[in-house]
Design a protein around this motif. Sequence first.
Motif, PDB file in Angstrom:
ATOM      1  N   LEU A  77      17.963  13.089  25.948  1.00 47.20           N
ATOM      2  CA  LEU A  77      16.528  12.826  25.965  1.00 47.20           C
ATOM      3  C   LEU A  77      15.788  13.695  24.948  1.00 47.20           C
ATOM      4  O   LEU A  77      14.604  13.492  24.705  1.00 47.20           O
ATOM      5  N   LYS A  78      16.492  14.648  24.332  1.00 46.41           N
ATOM      6  CA  LYS A  78      15.879  15.504  23.318  1.00 46.41           C
ATOM      7  C   LYS A  78      15.669  14.768  21.990  1.00 46.41           C
ATOM      8  O   LYS A  78      15.009  15.293  21.107  1.00 46.41           O
ATOM      9  N   ILE A  79      16.219  13.562  21.853  1.00 45.99           N
ATOM     10  CA  ILE A  79      15.999  12.804  20.614  1.00 45.99           C
ATOM     11  C   ILE A  79      14.614  12.169  20.591  1.00 45.99           C
ATOM     12  O   ILE A  79      14.149  11.742  19.542  1.00 45.99           O
ATOM     13  N   PHE A  80      13.942  12.106  21.744  1.00 41.68           N
ATOM     14  CA  PHE A  80      12.617  11.492  21.821  1.00 41.68           C
ATOM     15  C   PHE A  80      11.531  12.538  21.600  1.00 41.68           C
ATOM     16  O   PHE A  80      11.497  13.554  22.276  1.00 41.68           O
ATOM     17  N   ASP A  81      10.625  12.268  20.654  1.00 39.83           N
ATOM     18  CA  ASP A  81       9.479  13.126  20.371  1.00 39.83           C
ATOM     19  C   ASP A  81       8.227  12.287  20.625  1.00 39.83           C
ATOM     20  O   ASP A  81       7.851  11.460  19.800  1.00 39.83           O
ATOM     21  N   TYR A  82       7.609  12.501  21.789  1.00 38.07           N
ATOM     22  CA  TYR A  82       6.508  11.653  22.236  1.00 38.07           C
ATOM     23  C   TYR A  82       5.224  11.971  21.488  1.00 38.07           C
ATOM     24  O   TYR A  82       4.791  13.110  21.439  1.00 38.07           O
ATOM     25  N   GLY A  83       4.621  10.941  20.925  1.00 36.76           N
ATOM     26  CA  GLY A  83       3.355  11.077  20.228  1.00 36.76           C
ATOM     27  C   GLY A  83       2.199  10.926  21.208  1.00 36.76           C
ATOM     28  O   GLY A  83       2.396  10.704  22.405  1.00 36.76           O
ATOM     29  N   PRO A  84       0.971  11.009  20.702  1.00 35.42           N
ATOM     30  CA  PRO A  84      -0.194  10.864  21.578  1.00 35.42           C
ATOM     31  C   PRO A  84      -0.338   9.417  22.064  1.00 35.42           C
ATOM     32  O   PRO A  84       0.118   8.479  21.406  1.00 35.42           O
ATOM     33  N   ILE A  85      -0.997   9.260  23.203  1.00 39.82           N
ATOM     34  CA  ILE A  85      -1.278   7.934  23.739  1.00 39.82           C
ATOM     35  C   ILE A  85      -2.573   7.454  23.101  1.00 39.82           C
ATOM     36  O   ILE A  85      -3.618   8.084  23.246  1.00 39.82           O
ATOM     37  N   ASP A  86      -2.493   6.342  22.378  1.00 35.54           N
ATOM     38  CA  ASP A  86      -3.644   5.824  21.641  1.00 35.54           C
ATOM     39  C   ASP A  86      -4.189   4.569  22.314  1.00 35.54           C
ATOM     40  O   ASP A  86      -3.409   3.714  22.750  1.00 35.54           O
ATOM     41  N   PRO A  87      -5.518   4.421  22.356  1.00 36.98           N
ATOM     42  CA  PRO A  87      -6.078   3.163  22.863  1.00 36.98           C
ATOM     43  C   PRO A  87      -5.843   2.049  21.841  1.00 36.98           C
ATOM     44  O   PRO A  87      -5.901   2.285  20.636  1.00 36.98           O
ATOM     45  N   ALA A  88      -5.559   0.853  22.344  1.00 37.41           N
ATOM     46  CA  ALA A  88      -5.339  -0.299  21.476  1.00 37.41           C
ATOM     47  C   ALA A  88      -6.356  -1.388  21.830  1.00 37.41           C
ATOM     48  O   ALA A  88      -7.151  -1.218  22.753  1.00 37.41           O
ATOM     49  N   GLY A  90      -8.236  -4.557  23.326  1.00 36.83           N
ATOM     50  CA  GLY A  90      -8.200  -5.210  24.631  1.00 36.83           C
ATOM     51  C   GLY A  90      -7.973  -4.265  25.785  1.00 36.83           C
ATOM     52  O   GLY A  90      -7.469  -4.687  26.835  1.00 36.83           O
ATOM     53  N   GLY A  91      -8.308  -2.994  25.627  1.00 33.03           N
ATOM     54  CA  GLY A  91      -8.144  -2.037  26.721  1.00 33.03           C
ATOM     55  C   GLY A  91      -6.701  -1.626  26.964  1.00 33.03           C
ATOM     56  O   GLY A  91      -6.374  -1.061  28.006  1.00 33.03           O
ATOM     57  N   ARG A  92      -5.820  -1.904  26.037  1.00 33.76           N
ATOM     58  CA  ARG A  92      -4.404  -1.559  26.177  1.00 33.76           C
ATOM     59  C   ARG A  92      -4.145  -0.155  25.599  1.00 33.76           C
ATOM     60  O   ARG A  92      -5.027   0.427  24.979  1.00 33.76           O
ATOM     61  N   VAL A  93      -2.946   0.355  25.805  1.00 30.61           N
ATOM     62  CA  VAL A  93      -2.570   1.659  25.244  1.00 30.61           C
ATOM     63  C   VAL A  93      -1.258   1.510  24.471  1.00 30.61           C
ATOM     64  O   VAL A  93      -0.423   0.670  24.785  1.00 30.61           O
ATOM     65  N   THR A  94      -1.121   2.361  23.461  1.00 29.03           N
ATOM     66  CA  THR A  94       0.072   2.372  22.613  1.00 29.03           C
ATOM     67  C   THR A  94       0.565   3.803  22.481  1.00 29.03           C
ATOM     68  O   THR A  94      -0.229   4.730  22.373  1.00 29.03           O
ATOM     69  N   GLN A  95       1.887   3.956  22.488  1.00 27.01           N
ATOM     70  CA  GLN A  95       2.476   5.270  22.238  1.00 27.01           C
ATOM     71  C   GLN A  95       3.673   5.101  21.319  1.00 27.01           C
ATOM     72  O   GLN A  95       4.505   4.218  21.519  1.00 27.01           O
ATOM     73  N   ALA A  96       3.732   5.966  20.310  1.00 28.03           N
ATOM     74  CA  ALA A  96       4.873   5.989  19.394  1.00 28.03           C
ATOM     75  C   ALA A  96       5.776   7.153  19.788  1.00 28.03           C
ATOM     76  O   ALA A  96       5.303   8.265  20.009  1.00 28.03           O
ATOM     77  N   ILE A  97       7.061   6.870  19.895  1.00 26.65           N
ATOM     78  CA  ILE A  97       8.048   7.901  20.217  1.00 26.65           C
ATOM     79  C   ILE A  97       8.925   8.064  18.977  1.00 26.65           C
ATOM     80  O   ILE A  97       9.710   7.177  18.639  1.00 26.65           O
ATOM     81  N   GLN A  98       8.757   9.188  18.274  1.00 23.70           N
ATOM     82  CA  GLN A  98       9.558   9.464  17.087  1.00 23.70           C
ATOM     83  C   GLN A  98      10.988   9.805  17.511  1.00 23.70           C
ATOM     84  O   GLN A  98      11.208  10.411  18.553  1.00 23.70           O
ATOM     85  N   LEU A  99      11.951   9.443  16.674  1.00 23.18           N
ATOM     86  CA  LEU A  99      13.354   9.718  16.957  1.00 23.18           C
ATOM     87  C   LEU A  99      13.796  10.910  16.121  1.00 23.18           C
ATOM     88  O   LEU A  99      13.704  10.887  14.895  1.00 23.18           O
ATOM     89  N   ARG A 100      14.248  11.965  16.793  1.00 23.62           N
ATOM     90  CA  ARG A 100      14.682  13.193  16.098  1.00 23.62           C
ATOM     91  C   ARG A 100      16.115  13.044  15.634  1.00 23.62           C
ATOM     92  O   ARG A 100      17.001  12.700  16.406  1.00 23.62           O
ATOM     93  N   ARG A 101      16.315  13.353  14.365  1.00 29.27           N
ATOM     94  CA  ARG A 101      17.651  13.294  13.784  1.00 29.27           C
ATOM     95  C   ARG A 101      17.759  14.445  12.794  1.00 29.27           C
ATOM     96  O   ARG A 101      16.868  14.647  11.989  1.00 29.27           O
ATOM     97  N   GLY A 102      18.830  15.211  12.861  1.00 28.76           N
ATOM     98  CA  GLY A 102      19.023  16.327  11.943  1.00 28.76           C
ATOM     99  C   GLY A 102      18.419  17.614  12.487  1.00 28.76           C
ATOM    100  O   GLY A 102      17.499  17.598  13.295  1.00 28.76           O
ATOM    101  N   LEU A 103      18.973  18.725  12.043  1.00 31.20           N
ATOM    102  CA  LEU A 103      18.462  20.037  12.437  1.00 31.20           C
ATOM    103  C   LEU A 103      17.327  20.436  11.505  1.00 31.20           C
ATOM    104  O   LEU A 103      17.425  20.254  10.296  1.00 31.20           O
ATOM    105  N   THR A 104      16.273  21.005  12.060  1.00 30.65           N
ATOM    106  CA  THR A 104      15.211  21.543  11.215  1.00 30.65           C
ATOM    107  C   THR A 104      15.717  22.821  10.557  1.00 30.65           C
ATOM    108  O   THR A 104      16.670  23.445  11.036  1.00 30.65           O
ATOM    109  N   ALA A 105      15.083  23.231   9.473  1.00 31.40           N
ATOM    110  CA  ALA A 105      15.501  24.445   8.764  1.00 31.40           C
ATOM    111  C   ALA A 105      15.388  25.662   9.677  1.00 31.40           C
ATOM    112  O   ALA A 105      16.270  26.534   9.679  1.00 31.40           O
TER     113      ALA A 105
END
Length: 163
Positions: A77-88, A90-105
């Motif tokens: 579950l550490k591969i998921f990097d949850y972004g902010p919840i954005d309004p879309a 028609g009153g809907r919501v959207t969330q982008a979940i970035q996928l982590r790949r590779g080690l940071t420096a």
Amino acid sequence: MASSFSFDIVSDFDRQELVNAVDQTVRDIKSRYDLKGTKTTVELGPEAITINTDSEFTLDAVITILQTKAAKRNLSLKIFDYGPIDPAAGGRVTQAIQLRRGLTAELAKDISKLIRTEFKKVQPSIQGDAVRVVAKSKDDLQGVIQRLKEEDYPAALQFVNYR
């Protein structure tokens, strides 16, 4: 026989398993009574998963389903990097979940520092988004792997190319 042994520390995931987990999540959403009329979409892109749904309540339910399906497929579950919840629209919501790949420096430096201080006979070297660990004894390498598994890093670590 080789004079030295090595392995690489990487942070990666199986893309096909992630595709399967997202497909199972979509099927689950279509069959669940509480999510049937929400017109929820889950889209897997090359770098992120985008969820579009009715409310934050249904968004939490969809994320829980996705995490369950990913865990059953041996994805960390550490591969998921949850972004902010954005309004879309028609009153809907959207969330982008970035996928982590590779080690940071920074994470690669932390891992190298830990190995250097605790294992004197082992030489770590940072190579891009991976850390190569070299030693003359396989036992030393096994000790490094066990020690790194004890730590709780913000990325999912895999140990590959063991030679």
